[in-house]
Design a protein around this motif. Sequence first.
Motif, PDB file in Angstrom:
ATOM      1  N   VAL A 174       0.837  -1.205   0.000  1.00 61.92           N
ATOM      2  CA  VAL A 174       0.000   0.000   0.000  1.00 61.92           C
ATOM      3  C   VAL A 174       0.872   1.256   0.000  1.00 61.92           C
ATOM      4  O   VAL A 174       0.645   2.174  -0.767  1.00 61.92           O
ATOM      5  CB  VAL A 174      -0.974  -0.010   1.203  1.00 61.92           C
ATOM      6  CG1 VAL A 174      -1.737   1.298   1.307  1.00 61.92           C
ATOM      7  CG2 VAL A 174      -1.944  -1.181   1.084  1.00 61.92           C
ATOM      8  N   GLY A 175       1.872   1.305   0.871  1.00 65.41           N
ATOM      9  CA  GLY A 175       2.761   2.463   0.951  1.00 65.41           C
ATOM     10  C   GLY A 175       4.148   2.125   0.444  1.00 65.41           C
ATOM     11  O   GLY A 175       4.687   1.059   0.738  1.00 65.41           O
ATOM     12  N   LEU A 176       4.735   3.053  -0.312  1.00 61.69           N
ATOM     13  CA  LEU A 176       6.048   2.852  -0.937  1.00 61.69           C
ATOM     14  C   LEU A 176       7.128   3.634  -0.192  1.00 61.69           C
ATOM     15  O   LEU A 176       6.819   4.554   0.578  1.00 61.69           O
ATOM     16  CB  LEU A 176       5.987   3.308  -2.394  1.00 61.69           C
ATOM     17  CG  LEU A 176       4.927   2.619  -3.266  1.00 61.69           C
ATOM     18  CD1 LEU A 176       4.883   3.251  -4.653  1.00 61.69           C
ATOM     19  CD2 LEU A 176       5.185   1.133  -3.357  1.00 61.69           C
ATOM     20  N   PRO A 177       8.402   3.300  -0.421  1.00 59.23           N
ATOM     21  CA  PRO A 177       9.483   4.012   0.248  1.00 59.23           C
ATOM     22  C   PRO A 177       9.383   5.530   0.051  1.00 59.23           C
ATOM     23  O   PRO A 177       9.116   6.014  -1.049  1.00 59.23           O
ATOM     24  CB  PRO A 177      10.745   3.455  -0.425  1.00 59.23           C
ATOM     25  CG  PRO A 177      10.351   2.090  -0.889  1.00 59.23           C
ATOM     26  CD  PRO A 177       8.904   2.222  -1.291  1.00 59.23           C
ATOM     27  N   GLY A 178       9.567   6.250   1.163  1.00 54.56           N
ATOM     28  CA  GLY A 178       9.535   7.710   1.112  1.00 54.56           C
ATOM     29  C   GLY A 178       8.154   8.328   1.255  1.00 54.56           C
ATOM     30  O   GLY A 178       8.017   9.550   1.249  1.00 54.56           O
ATOM     31  N   GLU A 179       7.107   7.528   1.387  1.00 56.52           N
ATOM     32  CA  GLU A 179       5.746   8.056   1.488  1.00 56.52           C
ATOM     33  C   GLU A 179       5.288   8.141   2.939  1.00 56.52           C
ATOM     34  O   GLU A 179       5.783   7.431   3.815  1.00 56.52           O
ATOM     35  CB  GLU A 179       4.767   7.178   0.706  1.00 56.52           C
ATOM     36  CG  GLU A 179       5.001   7.204  -0.786  1.00 56.52           C
ATOM     37  CD  GLU A 179       4.006   6.359  -1.564  1.00 56.52           C
ATOM     38  OE1 GLU A 179       3.785   6.693  -2.745  1.00 56.52           O
ATOM     39  OE2 GLU A 179       3.460   5.380  -1.018  1.00 56.52           O
ATOM     40  N   ASN A 180       4.309   9.005   3.154  1.00 54.11           N
ATOM     41  CA  ASN A 180       3.617   9.088   4.433  1.00 54.11           C
ATOM     42  C   ASN A 180       2.278   8.382   4.286  1.00 54.11           C
ATOM     43  O   ASN A 180       1.541   8.643   3.333  1.00 54.11           O
ATOM     44  CB  ASN A 180       3.368  10.552   4.829  1.00 54.11           C
ATOM     45  CG  ASN A 180       4.653  11.247   5.202  1.00 54.11           C
ATOM     46  OD1 ASN A 180       5.280  10.893   6.195  1.00 54.11           O
ATOM     47  ND2 ASN A 180       5.061  12.210   4.393  1.00 54.11           N
ATOM     48  N   VAL A 181       1.985   7.462   5.204  1.00 56.42           N
ATOM     49  CA  VAL A 181       0.723   6.728   5.182  1.00 56.42           C
ATOM     50  C   VAL A 181      -0.063   7.151   6.411  1.00 56.42           C
ATOM     51  O   VAL A 181       0.464   7.210   7.518  1.00 56.42           O
ATOM     52  CB  VAL A 181       0.965   5.200   5.220  1.00 56.42           C
ATOM     53  CG1 VAL A 181      -0.352   4.442   5.250  1.00 56.42           C
ATOM     54  CG2 VAL A 181       1.810   4.761   4.031  1.00 56.42           C
ATOM     55  N   GLU A 182      -1.342   7.438   6.188  1.00 56.50           N
ATOM     56  CA  GLU A 182      -2.214   7.836   7.301  1.00 56.50           C
ATOM     57  C   GLU A 182      -3.548   7.117   7.154  1.00 56.50           C
ATOM     58  O   GLU A 182      -4.038   6.907   6.039  1.00 56.50           O
ATOM     59  CB  GLU A 182      -2.431   9.356   7.267  1.00 56.50           C
ATOM     60  CG  GLU A 182      -3.237   9.881   8.415  1.00 56.50           C
ATOM     61  CD  GLU A 182      -3.442  11.386   8.338  1.00 56.50           C
ATOM     62  OE1 GLU A 182      -3.911  11.945   9.338  1.00 56.50           O
ATOM     63  OE2 GLU A 182      -3.159  11.999   7.285  1.00 56.50           O
ATOM     64  N   ILE A 183      -4.124   6.743   8.285  1.00 56.81           N
ATOM     65  CA  ILE A 183      -5.453   6.136   8.284  1.00 56.81           C
ATOM     66  C   ILE A 183      -6.387   7.085   9.008  1.00 56.81           C
ATOM     67  O   ILE A 183      -6.159   7.436  10.178  1.00 56.81           O
ATOM     68  CB  ILE A 183      -5.424   4.758   8.975  1.00 56.81           C
ATOM     69  CG1 ILE A 183      -4.537   3.798   8.177  1.00 56.81           C
ATOM     70  CG2 ILE A 183      -6.840   4.208   9.109  1.00 56.81           C
ATOM     71  CD1 ILE A 183      -4.327   2.460   8.823  1.00 56.81           C
ATOM     72  N   LYS A 184      -7.431   7.504   8.285  1.00 61.42           N
ATOM     73  CA  LYS A 184      -8.426   8.381   8.911  1.00 61.42           C
ATOM     74  C   LYS A 184      -9.762   8.224   8.202  1.00 61.42           C
ATOM     75  O   LYS A 184      -9.817   7.962   6.997  1.00 61.42           O
ATOM     76  CB  LYS A 184      -7.973   9.844   8.939  1.00 61.42           C
ATOM     77  CG  LYS A 184      -7.893  10.523   7.609  1.00 61.42           C
ATOM     78  CD  LYS A 184      -7.492  11.980   7.795  1.00 61.42           C
ATOM     79  CE  LYS A 184      -7.509  12.657   6.417  1.00 61.42           C
ATOM     80  NZ  LYS A 184      -7.116  14.036   6.473  1.00 61.42           N
ATOM     81  N   ASP A 185     -10.799   8.339   8.984  1.00 59.00           N
ATOM     82  CA  ASP A 185     -12.172   8.247   8.468  1.00 59.00           C
ATOM     83  C   ASP A 185     -12.414   6.960   7.675  1.00 59.00           C
ATOM     84  O   ASP A 185     -13.149   6.962   6.686  1.00 59.00           O
ATOM     85  CB  ASP A 185     -12.513   9.466   7.602  1.00 59.00           C
ATOM     86  CG  ASP A 185     -12.331  10.790   8.342  1.00 59.00           C
ATOM     87  OD1 ASP A 185     -12.597  10.806   9.568  1.00 59.00           O
ATOM     88  OD2 ASP A 185     -11.902  11.773   7.709  1.00 59.00           O
ATOM     89  N   GLY A 186     -11.755   5.866   8.056  1.00 59.00           N
ATOM     90  CA  GLY A 186     -11.973   4.571   7.413  1.00 59.00           C
ATOM     91  C   GLY A 186     -11.236   4.372   6.102  1.00 59.00           C
ATOM     92  O   GLY A 186     -11.462   3.376   5.405  1.00 59.00           O
ATOM     93  N   ASP A 187     -10.359   5.308   5.750  1.00 59.51           N
ATOM     94  CA  ASP A 187      -9.623   5.224   4.486  1.00 59.51           C
ATOM     95  C   ASP A 187      -8.126   5.342   4.718  1.00 59.51           C
ATOM     96  O   ASP A 187      -7.668   5.817   5.760  1.00 59.51           O
ATOM     97  CB  ASP A 187     -10.072   6.338   3.530  1.00 59.51           C
ATOM     98  CG  ASP A 187     -11.492   6.141   3.034  1.00 59.51           C
ATOM     99  OD1 ASP A 187     -11.782   5.039   2.514  1.00 59.51           O
ATOM    100  OD2 ASP A 187     -12.303   7.072   3.170  1.00 59.51           O
TER     101      ASP A 187
END
Length: 192
Positions: free
Chosen positions: A103-116
Amino acid sequence: MDNKDFEENKDKIENKDKNKFLAKLWDFIKTFAAIFLIVYGLKYFVVDLTAVSGHSMDHTLATGDIMLVDKISKNFGKKYKRGDIVIFNSPTEPWKLYVKRVVGLPGENVEIKDGDVYIDFEKLDEDYLDKGMVTEPTSDIVGWYVGEDQYFLLGDNRVKSNDSRNFGPVSRDYFMGEALMRVYPLDKFKTY
């Protein structure tokens, strides 16, 4: 022909038969060893079959599905892309293999909010999820930075998946390979 000549001929014939048998046995052993080394090399370094166990990838993969796994690409610097299905050793239980989606690649910011899931503050379109499936955090942590040579991995069944929400981004070093295709059951054959 006297008795002595008869015995000598008999010994020669028996030795010749014994030598033929030993030569055939040696050929068989060499052939078996070569086949074993080829199969071993293919299984551990090129491709492998892996059976799915658990519900973390429901509805994409189910318990009992068997996948063909590409193991060689990772040894040649493969850069996995979003949506790839990978097989890796659990960072918390190294004796277990997990199957998850990148889902997330090197150098990215991943956030989970509002079910997404959000990648660098943009909502990720996940068309591979069941309709109505929401992604909730599994702890107080709702955001992660994916470091160099790491990936954020999630199961497609966000309710029953032990994934990067629990153990964070996973180093590529833990990867065993990428799912190429589901080969069993035959009526669900599919390439990835």
